[in-house]
Design an enzyme around this catalytic site. Structure first.
Site, PDB file in Angstrom:
ATOM      1  N   GLY A  54       6.704 -78.638  -9.156  1.00 63.39           N
ATOM      2  CA  GLY A  54       7.787 -78.759 -10.123  1.00 63.39           C
ATOM      3  C   GLY A  54       8.902 -79.601  -9.569  1.00 63.39           C
ATOM      4  O   GLY A  54       8.750 -80.279  -8.539  1.00 63.39           O
ATOM      5  N   GLY A  55      10.032 -79.583 -10.250  1.00 62.02           N
ATOM      6  CA  GLY A  55      11.158 -80.390  -9.827  1.00 62.02           C
ATOM      7  C   GLY A  55      11.828 -79.891  -8.571  1.00 62.02           C
ATOM      8  O   GLY A  55      12.576 -80.632  -7.938  1.00 62.02           O
ATOM      9  N   THR A  83       6.902 -77.133  -4.396  1.00 63.70           N
ATOM     10  CA  THR A  83       5.454 -77.148  -4.561  1.00 63.70           C
ATOM     11  C   THR A  83       4.923 -75.767  -4.215  1.00 63.70           C
ATOM     12  O   THR A  83       5.360 -75.152  -3.237  1.00 63.70           O
ATOM     13  CB  THR A  83       4.811 -78.199  -3.647  1.00 63.70           C
ATOM     14  OG1 THR A  83       5.373 -79.482  -3.953  1.00 63.70           O
ATOM     15  CG2 THR A  83       3.302 -78.251  -3.867  1.00 63.70           C
ATOM     16  N   VAL A  84       3.973 -75.257  -5.029  1.00 58.15           N
ATOM     17  CA  VAL A  84       3.448 -73.905  -4.859  1.00 58.15           C
ATOM     18  C   VAL A  84       1.999 -74.001  -4.391  1.00 58.15           C
ATOM     19  O   VAL A  84       1.192 -74.731  -4.982  1.00 58.15           O
ATOM     20  CB  VAL A  84       3.536 -73.101  -6.167  1.00 58.15           C
ATOM     21  CG1 VAL A  84       3.027 -71.684  -5.955  1.00 58.15           C
ATOM     22  CG2 VAL A  84       4.972 -73.080  -6.677  1.00 58.15           C
ATOM     23  N   LYS A 130       5.841 -71.167  -1.498  1.00 57.21           N
ATOM     24  CA  LYS A 130       6.673 -72.109  -2.239  1.00 57.21           C
ATOM     25  C   LYS A 130       7.482 -72.928  -1.252  1.00 57.21           C
ATOM     26  O   LYS A 130       8.295 -72.378  -0.498  1.00 57.21           O
ATOM     27  CB  LYS A 130       7.597 -71.364  -3.198  1.00 57.21           C
ATOM     28  CG  LYS A 130       6.848 -70.536  -4.230  1.00 57.21           C
ATOM     29  CD  LYS A 130       7.799 -69.831  -5.170  1.00 57.21           C
ATOM     30  CE  LYS A 130       7.024 -68.980  -6.166  1.00 57.21           C
ATOM     31  NZ  LYS A 130       7.921 -68.279  -7.114  1.00 57.21           N
ATOM     32  N   ASP A 138      17.314 -69.194 -15.025  1.00 53.92           N
ATOM     33  CA  ASP A 138      16.210 -70.028 -15.509  1.00 53.92           C
ATOM     34  C   ASP A 138      15.137 -69.145 -16.150  1.00 53.92           C
ATOM     35  O   ASP A 138      13.953 -69.241 -15.826  1.00 53.92           O
ATOM     36  CB  ASP A 138      15.622 -70.853 -14.357  1.00 53.92           C
ATOM     37  CG  ASP A 138      14.741 -71.998 -14.866  1.00 53.92           C
ATOM     38  OD1 ASP A 138      14.882 -72.363 -16.053  1.00 53.92           O
ATOM     39  OD2 ASP A 138      13.926 -72.514 -14.091  1.00 53.92           O
TER      40      ASP A 138
END
Length: 606
Positions: free
Chosen positions: A34-35, A38-39, A54, A149
């Protein structure tokens, strides 16, 4: 999470570089990116369990302030222990090259994929899911942590029938930078609260607003705010304009719709003050529909949503029919009709709500006819009583006829004196005459009152001819909380108090007209003066009144906002034309957007 764990294990993907974090967490495969981070799917070599790793992107991990804040957030999140929050096992310290979080790995799917496969849901099923999420946020807010979020992508549905809230604190790391390298706003715009878009101070009520968008999406299958571009989307959110959920899902009742509307209020002070209040409201709603045992019912819903809702439809129809009968006994016919209509929205073939609506229609017609008959009978009885009373009553005594006065028989007054004649007193009516007069007046007043009531009853009967019927609800107007208009100069006379009383003070006479050059930076913005469009090219001359205040609003073009997304979508400049401008000098006023753009030299059109 885009793919489930089972799909990842059964997929022959390219092997990820053998990376190890913290000397014990081995990377197995990449799950997504994602922004912010990284997972990876990882393996704890010490405890022998799957974990989620993460890792912050290098452009964030290279900043000392961002790493320090990340470690503080990770330390705080590790203290969160809740059944609906993903557990944090470990995190990096200052000596590690990478900034990472080691969390519980949830094997399942996101709430986004779950809604696409099984939604939209009944309001009671959505309340079960919302009750669990509200409990997780209530626990986090109690520890002083705001998620900021909340969205379906950050909620995981496990194969055991549990819902887990994840990604706590990741978005807060970006507060030091606010923008990514490409200039995109961090976060999820469709779930942002108005104060987030405006850059104001935020608290736990931003999570309340995002939670409202989540409930709306669960019951309607759509987001409350949707637009073709971020600019239009932000405008909808700032104006809080959306369709009522009951319009898209007739099963949504007044109480659940009011709950969503309170979460989505424009001003934070108009929303629920805390997630504790939201969870209490959901708990009362579920108990009203005999679904108070959330711990038992929620896993059944998440494992087999279609079967669960099909089993509960008859129960909910019976509950709503019982509510309708109770409202009828209490005389609340509008609430009774609403309950019956919601029951038919859940099961259109249900017999009891249909029978209830039919009884309401028949009862309304009988009551209407009875009211008309009683009114006409009362009018006729009063009229007959008045007529007989006037015919058989004693005549009212009138004044005696005037008699001639013999002036010669009057005594003569002495010389120089005036003779005063004492007038004869009026005859006093007898008690029988007074009683007859009063009876006639009372009978006339009673006849007039009875006639008025009969006319009112007939008018009410004509207005109620339609009666309560099972019809579709009228199309409601979207909720809209408009922004305040620019300041306008009052032109009407003003009433002011003075020492000698009140008087009207006329407004000052308009001043002379002066030419003013209006413009903007960038030069191709749309200009509006006091809410009225005056130019699409960003430059125009206008004859304005001297001494008057005006509001100049500029809206830059889309290509400018694409280069400078941190600039606001519009800007309003208020100015006042001077009474005595310099002779021969052309006045000018501009809206300048160059200050909000860090690369204005490259972004502004030549």
């Amino acid at each position: 999470m885009v793919e489930t764990t089972r799909q990842l294990k059964g997929k022959a993907s390219a092997k990820t570089d053998a990376r190890v974090f913290g000397d014990r967490y081995l990377v197995v495969d990449q799950v997504g990116t994602g922004g912010m981070a990284t997972v990876y799917l990882g393996r704890d070599s010490v405890l022998g369990r799957d974990v989620a790793i993460k890792v912050l992107h290098p452009h964030l991990a290279s900043r000392d302030d961002a790493r320090a804040r990340f470690n503080r957030e990770a330390n705080a999140i590790a203290r969160l222990k809740h059944t609906n929050i993903v557990d944090v096992y470990d995190f990096s310290d200052g000596s590690d090259d990478d900034a990472y979080l080691i969390t519980e790995f949830v094997e399942g799917e996101t709430l986004t994929d779950f809604c696409k496969a099984h939604g939209p849901f009944l309001p009671q099923a959505a309340a079960l899911i919302g009750h669990a999420v509200a409990g997780a946020l209530r626990h986090a807010h109690g520890m002083g942590i705001v998620h900021r979020d909340i969205k379906p992508d950050n909620l995981m549905i496990s194969r055991e029938g549990k819902i887990k809230l994840m990604d706590f604190g990741i978005a807060t790391v970006a507060d030091a930078e606010q923008m990514t390298a490409t200039g995109a706003i961090l976060g999820s715009p469709a779930h942002m609260a108005p104060e987030q878009i405006e850059g104001k101070e935020v608290d736990e009520r931003v999570d309340v607003f995002a939670f409202g968008t989540l409930l709306y999406q669960l019951v309607t299958g759509e987001l409350p705010f949707m637009a073709s571009n971020p600019h239009a989307l932000f405008r909808l959110i700032l104006e809080c304009e959306y369709d009522p959920p009951s319009r898209l899902s007739p099963a949504v009742g007044r109480r659940f719709e009011e709950l969503i509307d309170t979460c989505l209020a424009r001003e934070p002070s108009d929303r629920f003050s805390s997630m504790a209040s939201v969870q209490d409201a959901l708990d009362a709603y579920l108990r009203e529909h005999q679904m108070g045992d959330v711990a038992k019912l929620l896993p059944r819903l998440l494992k087999a949503p279609e079967q669960f809702q099909q089993e509960w439809r008859p129960v909910l129809v019976q509950v709503l029919s019982t509510q309708g009968r109770r409202h009828v006994r209490e005389g609340s016919l509008a609430l009774a009709i609403d309950a019956y209509n919601r029951a038919l929205a859940i099961d259109p073939d249900a017999a009891e709500p249909k029978r209830g609506l039919s009884d309401l229609t028949s009862r309304s017609r009988r009551h209407r006819r009875l009211r008309v008959g009683v009114g006409l009978a009362a009018t006729l009885a009063v009229a007959v009583a008045v007529w007989f009373g006037l015919r058989e009553g004693d005549p009212v005594a009138g004044p005696e006829p005037a008699r001639a006065v013999d002036l010669a028989a009057l005594p003569k007054a002495p010389d120089g004196a005036r003779l005063r004649v004492k007038p004869k007193p009026k005859p006093t009516p007898t008690p029988e005459a007074l009683a007859a007069r009063q009876a006639a007046e009372l009978q006339a007043a009673a006849a007039a009152e009875a006639k008025r009531k009969a006319e009112a009853a007939a008018a009410a009967a004509r207005e109620a001819d339609a009666g309560p019927t099972q019809v579709a609800k009228p199309k409601p107007t979207p909720r809209r909380h408009p922004r305040p208009n620019p300041t306008k100069v009052a032109t009407a006379p003003v009433k002011r108090a003075a020492a000698g009383g009140s008087k009207l003070v006329e407004p000052p006479k308009p001043g002379p007209m002066i030419v003013v050059q209006l413009g903007s930076i960038p030069p191709n913005a749309k200009l509006m003066l006091d809410g009225k469009k005056v130019s699409e090219a960003g430059s125009v001359k206008q004859r304005l009144e001297a001494g008057r205040a005006y509001a100049l609003t500029c809206e830059p073009p889309k290509e400018f906002l694409a280069r400078c997304p941190q600039c606001p979508p519009w800007k309003t400049e208020r100015f006042k034309v001077p009474l005595n401008p310099p002779t021969g000098h052309l006045l000018s006023k501009k809206c300048d957007f160059s200050r909000c753009c860090p690369s204005s030299a490259a972004a502004l059109p030549r």
